[in-house]
Design a protein around this motif. Structure first.
Motif, PDB file in Angstrom:
ATOM      1  N   ASN A 198       0.865  -1.182   0.000  1.00 35.14           N
ATOM      2  CA  ASN A 198       0.000   0.000   0.000  1.00 35.14           C
ATOM      3  C   ASN A 198       0.900   1.230   0.000  1.00 35.14           C
ATOM      4  O   ASN A 198       1.348   1.678   1.066  1.00 35.14           O
ATOM      5  CB  ASN A 198      -0.918  -0.001   1.231  1.00 35.14           C
ATOM      6  CG  ASN A 198      -2.013   1.049   1.125  1.00 35.14           C
ATOM      7  OD1 ASN A 198      -1.782   2.140   0.620  1.00 35.14           O
ATOM      8  ND2 ASN A 198      -3.201   0.703   1.606  1.00 35.14           N
ATOM      9  N   HIS A 238       0.100   4.245   2.531  1.00 29.36           N
ATOM     10  CA  HIS A 238       0.424   3.989   3.935  1.00 29.36           C
ATOM     11  C   HIS A 238       1.938   3.955   4.153  1.00 29.36           C
ATOM     12  O   HIS A 238       2.439   4.480   5.162  1.00 29.36           O
ATOM     13  CB  HIS A 238      -0.207   2.671   4.380  1.00 29.36           C
ATOM     14  CG  HIS A 238      -1.698   2.712   4.458  1.00 29.36           C
ATOM     15  ND1 HIS A 238      -2.475   1.584   4.687  1.00 29.36           N
ATOM     16  CD2 HIS A 238      -2.574   3.738   4.326  1.00 29.36           C
ATOM     17  CE1 HIS A 238      -3.737   1.921   4.691  1.00 29.36           C
ATOM     18  NE2 HIS A 238      -3.834   3.228   4.477  1.00 29.36           N
ATOM     19  N   THR A 290       3.368   7.524   3.939  1.00 30.48           N
ATOM     20  CA  THR A 290       2.982   8.300   5.115  1.00 30.48           C
ATOM     21  C   THR A 290       3.821   7.905   6.326  1.00 30.48           C
ATOM     22  O   THR A 290       4.252   8.760   7.113  1.00 30.48           O
ATOM     23  CB  THR A 290       1.487   8.105   5.412  1.00 30.48           C
ATOM     24  OG1 THR A 290       0.725   8.482   4.268  1.00 30.48           O
ATOM     25  CG2 THR A 290       1.060   8.930   6.615  1.00 30.48           C
TER      26      THR A 290
END
Length: 511
Positions: free
Chosen positions: A426, A429, A432
């Motif tokens: 992902n 994610h 981040t």
């Protein structure tokens, strides 16, 4: 306690306690006892003795499976991708100056010369360095070991392809005879060692024993250990030679191959439509007339066909088959899970099955990456680091690289080795998380760049050039934070600090 122990316990408690303790010890090690259901196979030989008569067979079986078995071919392909990768193992030189900072100019000179040598690093000039590393990695894992002779300086009959007089002659492990042992000279399985097991030399065949060049190929030559690289997959202390990665799953893989072949043959047979004529009772049989020979009968198959040539009591039947076997996939997948467990791989990668949930796939990817990382670090230790250090030594000795006077000589060979990293499942994610770690000070920008298999110094140089080109073209993006705030005016130190504080969310009172 049994009845005897219960009777003796009031009178001789110590004796009964010893009996119970002895019984527990015996029961605890019952696995060491050979029984009808437990064969208790044992390995009493040393690491070298156990491989003397088996290594050649194991190696040849693995090669044959790699040639003919699609699962094994895919397994080694995936290991190549995850251990070495397409661009190979990246080497980032980090020589330091006396002030402890990276000497950028000398590091750039090393990087440029290393990149040029990487185009044709081996003696034939046919392979690039990434290709050479992938081929050596496959040989190491499939055959259990790999060899390379380092040609340094002037070598009779060989012309170096670069200014740096250093090249590698790649050799399969067949060149190192497994049955050549002379204990009086310290030679075991072709490797010569001293009393402390330190390698002194390798005794290699002059030609590949599989080329059928006669007895001349069986003659050996002594090559000092300083000129050889021997990468081996070892599983025991003191093991002289390496063993194939598939050694524990060879029988299972061969069985899977044979079973699938049987099922494919059965499915092909069942796909052929077969019909038969079912006769009636014996009383219904009408013998042919005298002198008449009854010809074989065939029925054309077509939509709507009507068969009206059957004799009394006859019927047309079809041979039915239960193939393809509906249980084949489940059984095969169960066997592939065991194969993945015995080869440091993952089931999804071996079976090419990616139908699990996101959480299950991520858990498998994280756990599988640990096995890939282990193999990757072993490959770096066995192969990449010795190759880079010896190349750098020859580059300096030949004058192709001149060490600046402000470089700490103890850090000349320092380098960061980067192989393939775990892919992002992902990206939002993952990105981040990295952003939060960098802002909190628990990671740095170089670590983020390396996590994406980028060289930090090359990334910064590319970013600087990109930002400069964007400013010249009047393009402003969110990555150019200063330019958004100040435009073409260059900020002073105080303005830079305030902009940096604003970017990290830190508010400082005005002085």
């Amino acid at each position: 306690m049994n009845l005897l122990d219960k009777a003796l316990a009031p009178l001789f408690p110590g004796f009964v306690a010893e009996r119970l303790r002895a019984r527990n010890v015996i029961m605890a090690f019952e696995a060491a006892t050979v029984t009808r259901t437990h064969r208790a196979k044992k390995q009493t030989k040393s690491a070298d003795a156990s491989l003397n008569k088996t290594l050649k067979s194991l190696r040849e079986q693995c090669r044959k499976l790699d040639e003919d078995h699609d699962i094994v071919t895919g397994l080694f392909d995936r290991l190549e991708e995850r251990v070495v990768g397409g661009p190979g193992i990246a080497v980032e030189p980090i020589p330091l100056g006396y002030d402890g900072t990276i000497h950028a100019a000398f590091a750039a000179a090393i990087k440029a010369l290393w990149g040029e040598w990487s185009l044709t690093p081996e003696t034939s000039g046919e392979l690039t360095r990434p290709q050479m590393e992938r081929l050596m990695c496959r040989t190491w894992l499939r055959d259990g070991e790999g060899l390379a002779q380092m040609l340094m300086g002037k070598v009779p009959g060989y012309d170096h392809l670069h200014g740096v007089p250093f090249a590698l002659e790649l050799l399969e492990p067949d060149y190192l005879p497994i049955d050549y042992t002379d204990l009086s000279k310290g030679i075991v399985q072709g490797v010569e060692r001293n009393a402390w097991r330190r390698k002194r030399a390798y005794h290699l065949f002059k030609g590949h024993p599989g080329d059928q060049r006669g007895i001349f190929a069986q003659n050996t030559k002594r090559v000092p250990a300083e000129q050889m690289i021997h990468i081996a997959h070892r599983k025991r202390i003191g093991q002289n030679r390496g063993q194939p990665l598939l050694h524990a799953v060879l029988i299972r893989l061969a069985d899977i191959k044979d079973y699938e072949e049987s099922e494919r043959v059965a499915a092909r047979i069942s796909a052929a439509l077969a019909m038969y004529i079912k006769k009636g009772l014996p009383d219904d049989y009408i013998p042919p007339a005298e002198g008449q020979v009854r010809a074989e009968r065939t029925f054309p198959i077509a939509p709507g066909i009507v068969i009206d040539t059957l004799l009394p009591g006859e019927d047309v039947g079809m041979i039915e088959s239960n193939r393809p076997n509906p249980f084949l996939e489940g059984f095969r997948n169960g066997q592939l899970k065991a194969v993945a467990a015995g080869t440091r791989g993952t089931y999804s990668s071996v079976a090419r099955s990616y139908d699990g949930t996101y959480s299950a796939q991520r858990q498998e990817l994280v756990e599988g990456q640990l096995g890939y990382d282990l193999l990757q670090h072993e490959f770096i230790d066995y192969w990449c680091r010795p190759v880079y250090r010896k190349w750098l030594e020859m580059a300096i000795l030949s004058g192709q690289l001149v060490v600046p006077v402000d470089v700490d000589p103890r850090t000349i060979y320092g380098a960061f080795y980067q192989g393939p990293v775990m892919p992002w499942i992902n990206p939002v994610h993952e990105a981040t998380a990295w952003k939060l770690l960098v802002e909190a000070g628990f990671a740095d920008e170089a670590e983020v760049a390396r996590s994406r298999q980028r060289n930090p110094s090359e990334l910064k140089a590319s970013r600087k050039a990109e930002i400069a080109a964007n400013r010249e073209s009047g393009l402003v993006f969110s990555s150019d934070y200063y330019h958004q705030i100040y435009g073409k005016n260059q900020p002073n130190d105080d303005e830079k600090q305030r902009a940096a504080d604003a970017a990290t969310g830190i508010d400082k009172p005005d002085e």
